[in-house]
Design a protein around this motif. Sequence first.
Motif: not given
Length: 349
Positions: A27-29, A309-311, A315-316, A320-321
């Motif tokens: 995942x790219x932040x 927000x895509x950021x 990040x989520x 939080x996964x």
Amino acid sequence: RFLERHALSLEHLDTVADFIVKNSGGVALGAAQQPAAGDPFTGGSRYVPAQQPAQQPSSADPFTGASRYTPAAAAYSPPAEYVVGRQGNGRAIVAKLVEFNALLGPGAAALSSDDIGHVRELETLGSGSPPPAVSAAACAALLRAALGWPADRRFPALDLLRLALAASPSHVLAARVDGRDLVACVAEAAGLYTVFAQPMTRADEINAMMGVRALANAFADAAGVDMVWAARKPLLDALDGSWAVATNKSLVVALSNLYLNLAIAATAKNDDDQALGILSAASRFLDHTDNADAQLRLVNVFGVLAAKFQLCRDSARVLGDETIVILGIQGQTEAVKKAAKDVGAFLSA
């Protein structure tokens, strides 16, 4: 191993596997890189500070058929309204404040008979009837009590400020004490900038709960949103880790309400940098708490920020996964399960 670690039934294997597969690839932040302590009084005529109702997004259940995880991102709708607690027993709160004032005896800290008369005008707050006008004199009296009384007697004044903010926010938000605005005064009176750095007494937790609720109610008015938002950095710094020392369940829920309100405000301000800080704190809070009401609000913090927000969405997926998967399967309430499933589906889409 994931199922074993969290004592999950093998029937959830497909659900968990599908979620992990969808979210485990690089995942790219963004573009760059407790015994529980309840409210202070209970019983018929004793006042019980109002609890805010749980909020949950209205969206379709992403789990369909045989426990397979089917993303339903298009159906997800994050909560958009601020959490404001309008209920309370104004008459009982005023009576408690008058009682405490009498115990102080004559002196600079005690309110005058004129002050008490202005405070009595607020007895119908929280009753559901048309709210009274909140005068500048009443606000000034409440702030003097909240800031000047002994710590274990401040909570009635803080609770009345909470109700006044919900009923007549523009009048209350105009109050100033020695150049300090209402948010600064409430935070000081409730000890919010210092109390979470040390073991908390019962009085500490009650005052903090009342203060956090009052700050959440400031979001009832656009000027209040701006005022709390302007103080967000010191507030977020002071509240970070508060969930680890707070044992009062109502305080934990109040903190989660404030985080949800700040998340919604971040979307209104279109501030993805501040949103990421709120998301990070909410993630740590969610990992720590087992309070179902707080979990519901914190899962919604993820949804609110990821939807805007895509950021935050990227990040989520990292922050939080695992927790959101677990809550979607083992949440203590159906509301928590549904919110976690909805947000999890959105994040994995």
